[in-house]
Design a protein around this motif. Structure first.
Motif, PDB file in Angstrom:
ATOM      1  N   TYR A   8       0.840  -1.199   0.000  1.00 26.55           N
ATOM      2  CA  TYR A   8       0.000   0.000   0.000  1.00 26.55           C
ATOM      3  C   TYR A   8       0.876   1.250   0.000  1.00 26.55           C
ATOM      4  O   TYR A   8       2.038   1.192   0.404  1.00 26.55           O
ATOM      5  CB  TYR A   8      -0.905   0.016   1.234  1.00 26.55           C
ATOM      6  CG  TYR A   8      -1.984  -1.027   1.221  1.00 26.55           C
ATOM      7  CD1 TYR A   8      -3.196  -0.801   0.573  1.00 26.55           C
ATOM      8  CD2 TYR A   8      -1.797  -2.251   1.867  1.00 26.55           C
ATOM      9  CE1 TYR A   8      -4.184  -1.768   0.558  1.00 26.55           C
ATOM     10  CE2 TYR A   8      -2.795  -3.228   1.862  1.00 26.55           C
ATOM     11  CZ  TYR A   8      -3.987  -2.973   1.197  1.00 26.55           C
ATOM     12  OH  TYR A   8      -4.963  -3.921   1.176  1.00 26.55           O
ATOM     13  N   ILE A  35      -8.065  -1.263  -5.663  1.00 26.83           N
ATOM     14  CA  ILE A  35      -7.692  -0.872  -7.028  1.00 26.83           C
ATOM     15  C   ILE A  35      -9.015  -0.612  -7.737  1.00 26.83           C
ATOM     16  O   ILE A  35      -9.911  -1.461  -7.710  1.00 26.83           O
ATOM     17  CB  ILE A  35      -6.919  -1.986  -7.769  1.00 26.83           C
ATOM     18  CG1 ILE A  35      -5.585  -2.274  -7.062  1.00 26.83           C
ATOM     19  CG2 ILE A  35      -6.647  -1.561  -9.214  1.00 26.83           C
ATOM     20  CD1 ILE A  35      -4.740  -3.341  -7.744  1.00 26.83           C
ATOM     21  N   VAL A  50      -0.656  -0.236 -11.345  1.00 25.05           N
ATOM     22  CA  VAL A  50       0.160  -0.730 -10.227  1.00 25.05           C
ATOM     23  C   VAL A  50       1.627  -0.596 -10.620  1.00 25.05           C
ATOM     24  O   VAL A  50       1.959  -0.503 -11.806  1.00 25.05           O
ATOM     25  CB  VAL A  50      -0.128  -2.213  -9.874  1.00 25.05           C
ATOM     26  CG1 VAL A  50      -1.533  -2.393  -9.341  1.00 25.05           C
ATOM     27  CG2 VAL A  50       0.132  -3.146 -11.053  1.00 25.05           C
ATOM     28  N   LEU A 100       0.813  -0.273  -4.868  1.00 27.41           N
ATOM     29  CA  LEU A 100      -0.301   0.559  -5.309  1.00 27.41           C
ATOM     30  C   LEU A 100       0.174   2.006  -5.342  1.00 27.41           C
ATOM     31  O   LEU A 100       0.798   2.473  -4.400  1.00 27.41           O
ATOM     32  CB  LEU A 100      -1.480   0.432  -4.338  1.00 27.41           C
ATOM     33  CG  LEU A 100      -1.970  -0.993  -4.075  1.00 27.41           C
ATOM     34  CD1 LEU A 100      -3.162  -0.959  -3.126  1.00 27.41           C
ATOM     35  CD2 LEU A 100      -2.354  -1.677  -5.365  1.00 27.41           C
TER      36      LEU A 100
END
Ligand code: FES
Length: 109
Positions: A8, A35, A50, A100
Protein backbone atom coordinates in the motif's frame (compact mmCIF):
# COMPACT_ATOMS: atom_id res chain seq x y z
CA UNK A 1 -1.42 -21.13 -5.71
CA UNK A 2 0.88 -18.20 -6.45
CA UNK A 3 1.57 -15.79 -3.65
CA UNK A 4 1.23 -12.09 -4.42
CA UNK A 5 2.31 -9.24 -2.17
CA UNK A 6 0.56 -5.90 -2.48
CA UNK A 7 2.27 -2.89 -0.95
CA UNK A 8 0.00 0.00 0.00
CA UNK A 9 1.08 3.62 -0.46
CA UNK A 10 1.67 3.88 3.30
CA UNK A 11 4.05 0.91 3.22
CA UNK A 12 1.72 -1.72 4.66
CA UNK A 13 1.95 -5.10 2.99
CA UNK A 14 -0.71 -7.61 2.22
CA UNK A 15 0.10 -11.15 1.14
CA UNK A 16 -2.58 -13.07 -0.69
CA UNK A 17 -2.73 -16.47 -2.35
CA UNK A 18 -5.16 -16.34 -5.23
CA UNK A 19 -5.90 -19.15 -7.61
CA UNK A 20 -3.67 -19.17 -10.67
CA UNK A 21 -4.90 -17.38 -13.79
CA UNK A 22 -6.49 -14.28 -12.28
CA UNK A 23 -5.38 -10.78 -13.16
CA UNK A 24 -4.03 -8.38 -10.56
CA UNK A 25 -7.30 -6.46 -10.84
CA UNK A 26 -9.36 -9.59 -10.22
CA UNK A 27 -7.16 -10.56 -7.29
CA UNK A 28 -7.49 -7.10 -5.78
CA UNK A 29 -11.28 -7.30 -6.05
CA UNK A 30 -11.37 -10.75 -4.52
CA UNK A 31 -9.26 -9.78 -1.54
CA UNK A 32 -10.73 -6.34 -1.07
CA UNK A 33 -7.62 -4.43 -2.06
CA UNK A 34 -8.25 -0.94 -3.27
CA UNK A 35 -7.69 -0.87 -7.03
CA UNK A 36 -10.44 0.95 -8.88
CA UNK A 37 -10.42 -0.68 -12.31
CA UNK A 38 -13.07 1.67 -13.67
CA UNK A 39 -13.32 0.07 -17.11
CA UNK A 40 -13.41 -3.51 -15.81
CA UNK A 41 -10.28 -4.54 -17.66
CA UNK A 42 -11.12 -3.30 -21.14
CA UNK A 43 -8.04 -1.06 -21.46
CA UNK A 44 -10.05 2.13 -21.39
CA UNK A 45 -8.80 3.68 -18.18
CA UNK A 46 -5.66 3.75 -16.10
CA UNK A 47 -7.21 3.32 -12.68
CA UNK A 48 -5.85 -0.19 -12.29
CA UNK A 49 -2.29 1.20 -12.39
CA UNK A 50 0.16 -0.73 -10.23
CA UNK A 51 3.91 -0.48 -9.88
CA UNK A 52 5.61 -3.80 -10.35
CA UNK A 53 8.64 -4.53 -8.21
CA UNK A 54 11.65 -3.97 -10.51
CA UNK A 55 12.90 -7.48 -9.85
CA UNK A 56 9.68 -8.82 -11.25
CA UNK A 57 8.92 -6.44 -14.02
CA UNK A 58 11.24 -8.16 -16.49
CA UNK A 59 9.53 -11.45 -15.91
CA UNK A 60 6.16 -10.19 -17.06
CA UNK A 61 5.09 -10.18 -20.69
CA UNK A 62 5.78 -6.91 -22.44
CA UNK A 63 2.86 -4.48 -22.27
CA UNK A 64 0.85 -4.15 -25.46
CA UNK A 65 0.75 -0.86 -27.30
CA UNK A 66 -2.76 -0.23 -26.05
CA UNK A 67 -1.60 -0.77 -22.51
CA UNK A 68 1.31 1.63 -23.03
CA UNK A 69 -1.07 4.24 -24.39
CA UNK A 70 -3.34 4.01 -21.36
CA UNK A 71 -0.39 3.95 -18.98
CA UNK A 72 0.76 7.27 -20.40
CA UNK A 73 -2.35 8.73 -18.78
CA UNK A 74 -1.68 7.20 -15.39
CA UNK A 75 -0.80 9.49 -12.52
CA UNK A 76 2.61 8.86 -11.01
CA UNK A 77 3.89 6.72 -13.85
CA UNK A 78 7.12 4.82 -13.15
CA UNK A 79 9.37 2.70 -15.42
CA UNK A 80 7.81 -0.46 -14.01
CA UNK A 81 4.21 0.73 -14.04
CA UNK A 82 1.64 -1.64 -15.50
CA UNK A 83 -2.10 -1.93 -15.72
CA UNK A 84 -3.28 -4.42 -13.16
CA UNK A 85 -5.98 -5.82 -15.41
CA UNK A 86 -3.32 -6.82 -17.96
CA UNK A 87 -1.14 -8.88 -15.63
CA UNK A 88 -2.27 -12.47 -15.30
CA UNK A 89 -0.79 -14.16 -12.28
CA UNK A 90 0.12 -17.78 -12.81
CA UNK A 91 2.27 -20.11 -10.73
CA UNK A 92 5.27 -18.83 -12.70
CA UNK A 93 4.83 -15.51 -10.96
CA UNK A 94 4.72 -16.97 -7.45
CA UNK A 95 6.06 -14.29 -5.11
CA UNK A 96 5.13 -11.32 -7.32
CA UNK A 97 5.31 -7.95 -5.56
CA UNK A 98 3.28 -4.96 -6.74
CA UNK A 99 2.83 -1.53 -5.17
CA UNK A 100 -0.30 0.56 -5.31
CA UNK A 101 0.29 4.12 -6.48
CA UNK A 102 -0.71 6.81 -4.02
CA UNK A 103 -3.25 8.34 -6.35
CA UNK A 104 -4.99 7.39 -9.54
CA UNK A 105 -6.65 9.59 -12.05
CA UNK A 106 -9.68 8.25 -13.78
CA UNK A 107 -9.63 8.43 -17.56
CA UNK A 108 -13.35 7.76 -17.65
CA UNK A 109 -14.06 11.41 -16.94
FE1 FES B 1 -9.31 -0.06 -16.95
FE2 FES B 1 -7.42 -1.86 -16.38
S1 FES B 1 -9.35 -1.62 -15.45
S2 FES B 1 -7.45 -0.41 -17.97
Amino acid sequence: MPKVTFIYPDGRKRDVEPQSGLTILEIARKFDIDIEGACEGSLACSTCHVIVDPEWSERLDEPSEDEEDMLDLAFGLTPTSRLGCQITVTDDLDGLVVSLPSETRSAMG
